[in-house]
Write a protein that holds these residues in place. Structure first.
Motif, PDB file in Angstrom:
ATOM      1  N   ASN A  46      -6.315 -28.438 -31.104  1.00  0.00           N
ATOM      2  CA  ASN A  46      -7.761 -28.857 -31.306  1.00  0.00           C
ATOM      3  C   ASN A  46      -7.846 -30.574 -31.186  1.00  0.00           C
ATOM      4  O   ASN A  46      -8.727 -30.989 -30.898  1.00  0.00           O
ATOM      5  N   HIS A  47      -6.745 -31.193 -31.729  1.00  0.00           N
ATOM      6  CA  HIS A  47      -6.808 -32.273 -31.678  1.00  0.00           C
ATOM      7  C   HIS A  47      -5.250 -33.217 -31.633  1.00  0.00           C
ATOM      8  O   HIS A  47      -4.375 -32.291 -31.742  1.00  0.00           O
ATOM      9  N   THR A  48      -4.913 -34.267 -31.821  1.00  0.00           N
ATOM     10  CA  THR A  48      -3.813 -34.956 -31.869  1.00  0.00           C
ATOM     11  C   THR A  48      -3.780 -35.983 -32.907  1.00  0.00           C
ATOM     12  O   THR A  48      -4.797 -36.464 -33.601  1.00  0.00           O
ATOM     13  N   GLY A  49      -2.530 -36.530 -33.034  1.00  0.00           N
ATOM     14  CA  GLY A  49      -2.478 -37.574 -34.281  1.00  0.00           C
ATOM     15  C   GLY A  49      -2.828 -38.836 -33.695  1.00  0.00           C
ATOM     16  O   GLY A  49      -2.786 -39.980 -34.517  1.00  0.00           O
ATOM     17  N   GLU A  50      -3.391 -39.063 -32.594  1.00  0.00           N
ATOM     18  CA  GLU A  50      -4.110 -40.337 -32.116  1.00  0.00           C
ATOM     19  C   GLU A  50      -5.324 -40.641 -32.906  1.00  0.00           C
ATOM     20  O   GLU A  50      -5.858 -41.839 -32.526  1.00  0.00           O
ATOM     21  N   ALA A  51      -5.916 -39.689 -33.492  1.00  0.00           N
ATOM     22  CA  ALA A  51      -7.063 -39.868 -34.536  1.00  0.00           C
ATOM     23  C   ALA A  51      -8.232 -40.532 -33.765  1.00  0.00           C
ATOM     24  O   ALA A  51      -8.365 -40.162 -32.483  1.00  0.00           O
TER      25      ALA A  51
ATOM     26  N   ILE B 255       5.288 -27.144 -37.065  1.00  0.00           N
ATOM     27  CA  ILE B 255       6.463 -27.771 -36.861  1.00  0.00           C
ATOM     28  C   ILE B 255       6.551 -28.418 -35.763  1.00  0.00           C
ATOM     29  O   ILE B 255       7.614 -28.989 -35.465  1.00  0.00           O
ATOM     30  N   HIS B 256       5.290 -28.663 -34.868  1.00  0.00           N
ATOM     31  CA  HIS B 256       5.391 -29.666 -33.762  1.00  0.00           C
ATOM     32  C   HIS B 256       5.774 -31.052 -34.533  1.00  0.00           C
ATOM     33  O   HIS B 256       5.323 -31.390 -35.458  1.00  0.00           O
ATOM     34  N   ALA B 257       6.265 -31.989 -33.530  1.00  0.00           N
ATOM     35  CA  ALA B 257       6.648 -33.327 -33.890  1.00  0.00           C
ATOM     36  C   ALA B 257       5.343 -33.925 -34.238  1.00  0.00           C
ATOM     37  O   ALA B 257       4.091 -33.807 -33.681  1.00  0.00           O
ATOM     38  N   SER B 258       5.029 -34.595 -35.299  1.00  0.00           N
ATOM     39  CA  SER B 258       3.817 -35.011 -35.730  1.00  0.00           C
ATOM     40  C   SER B 258       3.955 -36.457 -36.582  1.00  0.00           C
ATOM     41  O   SER B 258       5.021 -36.840 -36.713  1.00  0.00           O
ATOM     42  N   VAL B 259       2.901 -37.047 -36.590  1.00  0.00           N
ATOM     43  CA  VAL B 259       2.850 -38.494 -37.216  1.00  0.00           C
ATOM     44  C   VAL B 259       1.824 -38.797 -38.377  1.00  0.00           C
ATOM     45  O   VAL B 259       0.687 -37.860 -38.416  1.00  0.00           O
ATOM     46  N   PRO B 260       2.027 -39.437 -39.235  1.00  0.00           N
ATOM     47  CA  PRO B 260       0.880 -39.646 -40.514  1.00  0.00           C
ATOM     48  C   PRO B 260      -0.107 -40.559 -40.151  1.00  0.00           C
ATOM     49  O   PRO B 260       0.102 -41.510 -38.912  1.00  0.00           O
TER      50      PRO B 260
END
Length: 574
Positions: free
Chosen positions: A120-125, A50-55
């Motif tokens: 372990n990672h972020t939405g910056e891909a 439920i942390h703020a995320s991006v597709p």
């Protein structure tokens, strides 16, 4: 008893909720949702991120979304899209208040809240991903880079980037975030996605990694429920059993053994091929001491460290395990490249037809009863094993994802829990409730320490805590454990000395009826117990069927009973 659920997916189709609350934090804490969890006997709700995320950009291009939310971009903010429209319109503080309110109401109902978190990672891909935050702040500090080619990211997560938890500021970020959710929001624990990444040093995984040590020693975090997903996709990435106390761990060996025994092996046997026997399954039923019993203080973690699961958000649902031999991920738009190929599932002869009836004109009508019994076998093994059971939302009532075993991008009916229950799904829900009632009612089914096959220290007589028997009522010997053709086993778990009942689990994993002589123990010249009462049979479509089954009468130790093919029975001592 952990229940893994998606905030949006659990209530999006729950008509008992007002429409504006469906799929929201507030909907999750609505009395109708809470009543379902309480009636099941759930004690902890584990929420997908439920942390703020991006597709990811490639999903946006296909008109899809990262539904699961494993694409975090804000570690201190709840994902606003899960809040009610009124809260979103009122701003960030109102969204946070709705999350706090959800946690508070669940606590009032006696249900803990565990968050699935992605450090372990972020939405910056990957290298070609968007510049959103950390990449612009300090790329070389926040992200691990390839030693052989420092311009490129190191990727042990399969997402394109890996947060560098060898850097003090990245560790501080993760710990500050965890404390925030524990202290300011009030959650009770965390499940760490790809947790091996969080303990990696240059030479590989280290259980004494500073981040893991901090979890054990931090005055805020050390007393919470902490659960590791004990693998990632890097070298040496499988580490089940190697995390330090007090962490629990998802037990993939349990998942594989249960599927193998009840699904893969019978499928092989139906084609005349060999099976794997009962040894691996028995180890998992008894709490997986081989995985969680070692360490600086052997046996100290106990079976509760094993988070037992047959399914999770990632993979087939329980209903799909018995209806599909192959994954059907066409809706994901990746030409079937995504999702695991090692499902250990069995369609029982016909692919699909999850919602079949017993109509003989239906192509799958003949196998429908066996499929339902297979689901009940899976559920019983999960809920009655030693360890901490985790059920995936909807499995208790036969939810299907239409064969999709990687529905991470399906924010639609494929992933949402369907609350419109056919009769067989209502029966399954009642069966799940009943099995959990059995677990609560009998202390022999709730082990807080590993079985030793020896008397408990509180027992004055020489009654071992656990004994295994074959179908003839004789204790299993070395040859019996190594007999791959053996498909029937009895597990006798004795209760404490203060009058608690003993419990006998009898499993028949063969394709034929099994004649079983019910086991017992001779203690000081007498048998313990003197008799058994059948309290559940996976052949029953509904728990109420026990009232119509003549075999529920008390029978003596040594009595012969007949088990249906691929079935489980639970006996309680009298």
């Amino acid at each position: 008893m952990i229940y893994e659920a998606h905030v949006r997916g659990l209530t999006k189709q729950l008509e008992a909720l007002p429409e504006d609350l469906r799929g929201t934090y507030a909907g999750l804490a609505h009395p109708a949702t809470v009543a379902h969890l309480k009636d099941l006997g759930i004690t902890a709700l584990e929420l997908l991120p439920i942390h703020a995320s991006v597709p990811e950009p490639h999903l946006v291009a296909k008109g899809l979304d990262n539904y699961w939310g494993y694409s975090t971009i804000g570690f201190f903010a709840p994902h606003a899209a899960y809040a009610t429209q009124a809260a979103q319109d009122a701003g960030a503080s109102a969204v946070l208040d709705e999350v706090r309110g959800m946690v508070h109401l669940l606590h009032e109902a006696g249900i803990e809240v565990i968050l699935d978190v992605v450090y372990n990672h972020t939405g910056e891909a990957g290298d070609d991903g968007p510049h959103l935050s950390f990449r612009g702040f300090d790329d070389t500090s926040y992200y691990a880079h390839d030693d052989a080619d420092p311009v490129r990211y190191a990727d042990v997560t399969g997402t394109g980037n890996t947060l560098d938890l060898t850097h003090p500021r990245v560790v501080q970020l993760a710990l500050d975030s965890l404390r925030y959710w524990a202290q300011e929001v009030g959650v009770d624990g965390f499940r760490f996605d790809l947790a091996v990444t969080l303990g990696r040093r240059p030479q590989g995984f280290d259980p004494d990694h500073p981040f893991l040590v901090a979890l054990q020693t931090d005055p805020v975090l050390s007393g919470l429920k902490l659960v590791a997903e004990p693998w990632d996709v890097g070298m040496g990435g499988w580490q089940t059993g190697n995390f330090p106390a007090p962490m629990g761990e998802w037990n993939d060996r349990f998942r594989d053994a249960v599927r193998q025994f009840w699904l893969s092996d019978p499928k092989e046997a139906s084609h005349g091929r060999g099976t794997a026997g009962v040894r691996e399954l028995a180890t998992r039923l008894a709490g997986s001491a081989d995985l969680f019993g070692h360490g600086r203080m052997p046996l100290a973690r106990g079976p509760v460290a094993s988070i037992n699961m047959v399914t999770a958000h990632d993979g087939f649902t329980m209903a799909d395990l018995v209806a599909f031999d192959h994954k059907h991920n066409e809706a994901n738009g990746e030409d079937g490249r995504d999702g695991s190929n090692d499902n250990r599932s069995w369609n029982h002869g016909v692919e699909d037809h999850v919602e079949e009836t017993d109509d003989p004109l239906d192509p799958a009508g003949e196998i429908a009863p066996l499929r339902r019994r297979s689901i009940r076998n899976l559920l019983a093994t999960l809920l009655l094993s030693a360890g901490t059971p985790m059920i995936t939302a909807g499995d208790e009532m036969g939810r299907t994802q239409r064969g999709n075993n990687n529905a991470y991008c399906q924010d639609n009916e494929i992933s949402w829990v369907d609350w419109d229950l056919a009769p067989w799904r209502k029966d399954l829900l009642d069966t799940t409730r009943y099995l959990l009632e059995l677990r609560r009612a009998h202390r022999a089914l709730r082990a807080d320490s590993f079985f030793l096959g020896l008397p408990r220290h509180t027992v004055s007589t020489a009654v071992p805590d656990l004994v295994w028997f074959g179908s003839k009522g004789k204790m299993l010997d070395h040859a019996g454990w190594n007999d791959h053709a053996r498909r029937t086993v009895q597990m006798l778990r004795t209760g404490p000395a203060d009058g608690a009942h003993d419990v006998l689990l009898v499993l028949n994993g063969s394709l034929d009826d099994a004649i079983v002589r019910l086991a017992g123990l001779e203690v000081a010249g007498s048998e313990r117990p003197s008799g058994w009462r059948l309290v559940w049979d996976s052949d029953w479509e509904h728990p109420a069927d026990r009232h119509e089954d003549p075999e529920t009468e008390v029978v003596g130790v040594g009595s012969k009973v007949v088990l249906e093919p691929l079935s489980t029975r639970v006996y309680v001592s009298v």
